[in-house]
Design a protein around this motif. Structure first.
Motif, PDB file in Angstrom:
ATOM      1  N   LYS A   1      74.984  32.185  31.405  1.00  0.00           N
ATOM      2  CA  LYS A   1      76.151  32.910  31.542  1.00  0.00           C
ATOM      3  C   LYS A   1      76.735  33.717  30.571  1.00  0.00           C
ATOM      4  O   LYS A   1      76.566  33.299  29.122  1.00  0.00           O
ATOM      5  N   VAL A   2      77.004  34.890  31.021  1.00  0.00           N
ATOM      6  CA  VAL A   2      77.534  35.622  30.101  1.00  0.00           C
ATOM      7  C   VAL A   2      79.035  36.150  30.481  1.00  0.00           C
ATOM      8  O   VAL A   2      79.339  36.882  31.586  1.00  0.00           O
ATOM      9  N   ASP A   3      80.092  35.899  29.671  1.00  0.00           N
ATOM     10  CA  ASP A   3      81.375  36.061  30.066  1.00  0.00           C
ATOM     11  C   ASP A   3      82.268  36.456  28.732  1.00  0.00           C
ATOM     12  O   ASP A   3      81.800  36.745  27.824  1.00  0.00           O
ATOM     13  N   GLY A   4      83.697  36.181  29.035  1.00  0.00           N
ATOM     14  CA  GLY A   4      84.735  36.583  28.074  1.00  0.00           C
ATOM     15  C   GLY A   4      84.982  37.888  28.083  1.00  0.00           C
ATOM     16  O   GLY A   4      85.388  38.271  29.329  1.00  0.00           O
ATOM     17  N   LEU A   5      84.893  38.679  27.128  1.00  0.00           N
ATOM     18  CA  LEU A   5      85.306  40.285  26.949  1.00  0.00           C
ATOM     19  C   LEU A   5      84.504  41.057  27.599  1.00  0.00           C
ATOM     20  O   LEU A   5      83.846  42.045  26.750  1.00  0.00           O
ATOM     21  N   VAL A   6      84.001  40.935  28.839  1.00  0.00           N
ATOM     22  CA  VAL A   6      83.043  41.866  29.388  1.00  0.00           C
ATOM     23  C   VAL A   6      83.571  42.286  30.687  1.00  0.00           C
ATOM     24  O   VAL A   6      84.446  41.833  31.475  1.00  0.00           O
ATOM     25  N   GLN A   7      83.142  43.410  31.067  1.00  0.00           N
ATOM     26  CA  GLN A   7      83.565  43.901  32.337  1.00  0.00           C
ATOM     27  C   GLN A   7      82.876  43.288  33.478  1.00  0.00           C
ATOM     28  O   GLN A   7      83.579  43.332  34.656  1.00  0.00           O
ATOM     29  N   ARG A   8      81.730  42.844  33.609  1.00  0.00           N
ATOM     30  CA  ARG A   8      81.112  42.412  34.581  1.00  0.00           C
ATOM     31  C   ARG A   8      80.379  41.028  34.193  1.00  0.00           C
ATOM     32  O   ARG A   8      79.168  41.093  33.830  1.00  0.00           O
ATOM     33  N   PRO A   9      81.055  39.887  34.281  1.00  0.00           N
ATOM     34  CA  PRO A   9      80.298  38.506  33.919  1.00  0.00           C
ATOM     35  C   PRO A   9      79.108  38.521  35.043  1.00  0.00           C
ATOM     36  O   PRO A   9      79.216  38.935  36.103  1.00  0.00           O
ATOM     37  N   GLY A  10      77.969  37.806  34.121  1.00  0.00           N
ATOM     38  CA  GLY A  10      76.868  37.745  34.845  1.00  0.00           C
ATOM     39  C   GLY A  10      76.310  36.424  34.601  1.00  0.00           C
ATOM     40  O   GLY A  10      76.843  35.512  33.543  1.00  0.00           O
ATOM     41  N   ALA A  11      75.350  36.014  35.291  1.00  0.00           N
ATOM     42  CA  ALA A  11      74.661  34.834  35.206  1.00  0.00           C
ATOM     43  C   ALA A  11      73.128  35.199  35.514  1.00  0.00           C
ATOM     44  O   ALA A  11      72.747  35.685  36.432  1.00  0.00           O
ATOM     45  N   PHE A  12      72.313  34.842  34.424  1.00  0.00           N
ATOM     46  CA  PHE A  12      70.839  35.454  34.408  1.00  0.00           C
ATOM     47  C   PHE A  12      69.982  34.150  34.456  1.00  0.00           C
ATOM     48  O   PHE A  12      69.957  33.377  33.701  1.00  0.00           O
ATOM     49  N   SER A  13      69.061  34.254  35.461  1.00  0.00           N
ATOM     50  CA  SER A  13      67.815  32.999  35.410  1.00  0.00           C
ATOM     51  C   SER A  13      66.817  33.616  34.387  1.00  0.00           C
ATOM     52  O   SER A  13      66.818  34.766  33.868  1.00  0.00           O
ATOM     53  N   LEU A  14      65.901  32.461  34.145  1.00  0.00           N
ATOM     54  CA  LEU A  14      64.841  32.672  33.373  1.00  0.00           C
ATOM     55  C   LEU A  14      64.233  34.005  33.924  1.00  0.00           C
ATOM     56  O   LEU A  14      63.337  34.755  33.047  1.00  0.00           O
ATOM     57  N   ALA A  15      63.909  33.987  35.338  1.00  0.00           N
ATOM     58  CA  ALA A  15      63.061  35.029  35.932  1.00  0.00           C
ATOM     59  C   ALA A  15      63.763  36.243  35.701  1.00  0.00           C
ATOM     60  O   ALA A  15      62.886  37.202  35.510  1.00  0.00           O
ATOM     61  N   ASP A  16      64.949  36.431  35.576  1.00  0.00           N
ATOM     62  CA  ASP A  16      65.931  37.647  35.726  1.00  0.00           C
ATOM     63  C   ASP A  16      65.474  38.291  34.144  1.00  0.00           C
ATOM     64  O   ASP A  16      65.100  39.462  34.128  1.00  0.00           O
ATOM     65  N   LEU A  17      65.567  37.231  33.428  1.00  0.00           N
ATOM     66  CA  LEU A  17      65.056  37.948  31.771  1.00  0.00           C
ATOM     67  C   LEU A  17      63.959  38.401  31.644  1.00  0.00           C
ATOM     68  O   LEU A  17      63.749  39.404  31.074  1.00  0.00           O
TER      69      LEU A  17
END
Length: 259
Positions: free
Chosen positions: A100-116
């Motif tokens: 999960k990537v959130d906080g002071l961001v414009q588009r919070p995201g959630a990345f799977s291992l495959a995504d990365l």
């Protein structure tokens, strides 16, 4: 971070921890040594000045050849997170794990291992220097943190990237023993700062931080947070647990561990 539920497990764990009064880490002896702390404080000032004013913000840590890779590489910190959540993620090969990537961001995201793994990767052979005094050379492959930060977009007031991890070095009532780390945006956008999912050509082992760990090559080993679960962008570190920007920093280590 301050909103963790007070679970039955934490009540039991907190009691056990209070009885034992001993944090769990291979770094503890030095962490309790005042002389070492004094040395680290001096080194922090010197290395930050050298790296950022004389060498420049994008100065690279030394990279090595494949023939230099160490035959053995010690596991630092936690060797396996003890939570049921992590055990379930490991059991299915981290197929359901998400960063999960959130906080002071414009588009919070959630990345799977495959995504990365589908993103452009960087491979680097670097030396890991532990505050305990040992070092080892390994090959790391992962996605540059700058790529992820670019994907989510930072708010103008974002100043630090905070890495929340699955491992809990000290079992406490409030969850303050869970590992976390932070770096500023200078290091976050450094070309050698990557979210590594492979080591020496293979997926990360559990001991080395599966499924994902931070590599921030210009700093000491305790900054290379393992078992990443969430990256939070914040303006200040003062509201995170002890207010010093990391598990070890809250226990006396320096926030900037430049080498």
């Amino acid at each position: 971070m301050t909103g963790h539920a007070l679970t039955r497990r934490r009540l039991l764990a907190g009691g056990a921890a209070a009885a034992a009064a001993l944090p769990l880490s291979g770094c503890d002896p030095l962490g309790q040594n005042a002389d070492v702390d004094t040395v680290l404080r001096s080194a922090e000032t010197l290395t930050m000045r050298v790296q950022r004013l004389l060498l420049g913000r994008n100065a690279l840590a030394r990279e090595f050849q494949a023939t230099d890779i160490s035959p053995s590489f010690r596991v630092n910190g936690t060797s396996r997170p003890g939570s049921e959540e992590y055990a379930a993620l490991e059991a299915d090969g981290f197929a359901h794990w998400r960063l999960k990537v959130d906080g002071l961001v414009q588009r919070p995201g959630a990345f799977s291992l495959a995504d990365l793994k589908a993103l452009p990767a960087r491979t680097q052979i670097t030396r890991h220097d532990c505050v305990e005094g040992w070092s080892a050379i390994g090959q790391w492959t992962g996605v540059p943190l700058a790529t992820i930060l670019g994907a989510v977009g930072l708010m103008p007031n974002a100043r630090f990237a905070v890495f929340h991890c699955a491992d809990e070095l000290e079992l406490t009532f409030d969850g303050s023993g869970r590992y976390y780390e932070s770096i500023d945006l200078v290091d976050a956008f450094h070309p050698q700062t990557i979210l590594a999912y492979a080591m020496n050509g293979a997926d990360l082992s559990v001991g080395h931080g599966a499924p994902l760990r931070l590599r921030v090559e210009r700093q000491l080993g305790y900054k290379h947070a393992k078992y990443l679960m969430r990256i939070e962008l914040v303006q200040s570190l003062k509201d995170l647990w002890g207010g010093n920007g990391g598990y070890w920093e809250d226990r006396g280590y320096q926030w900037y561990a430049g080498i």
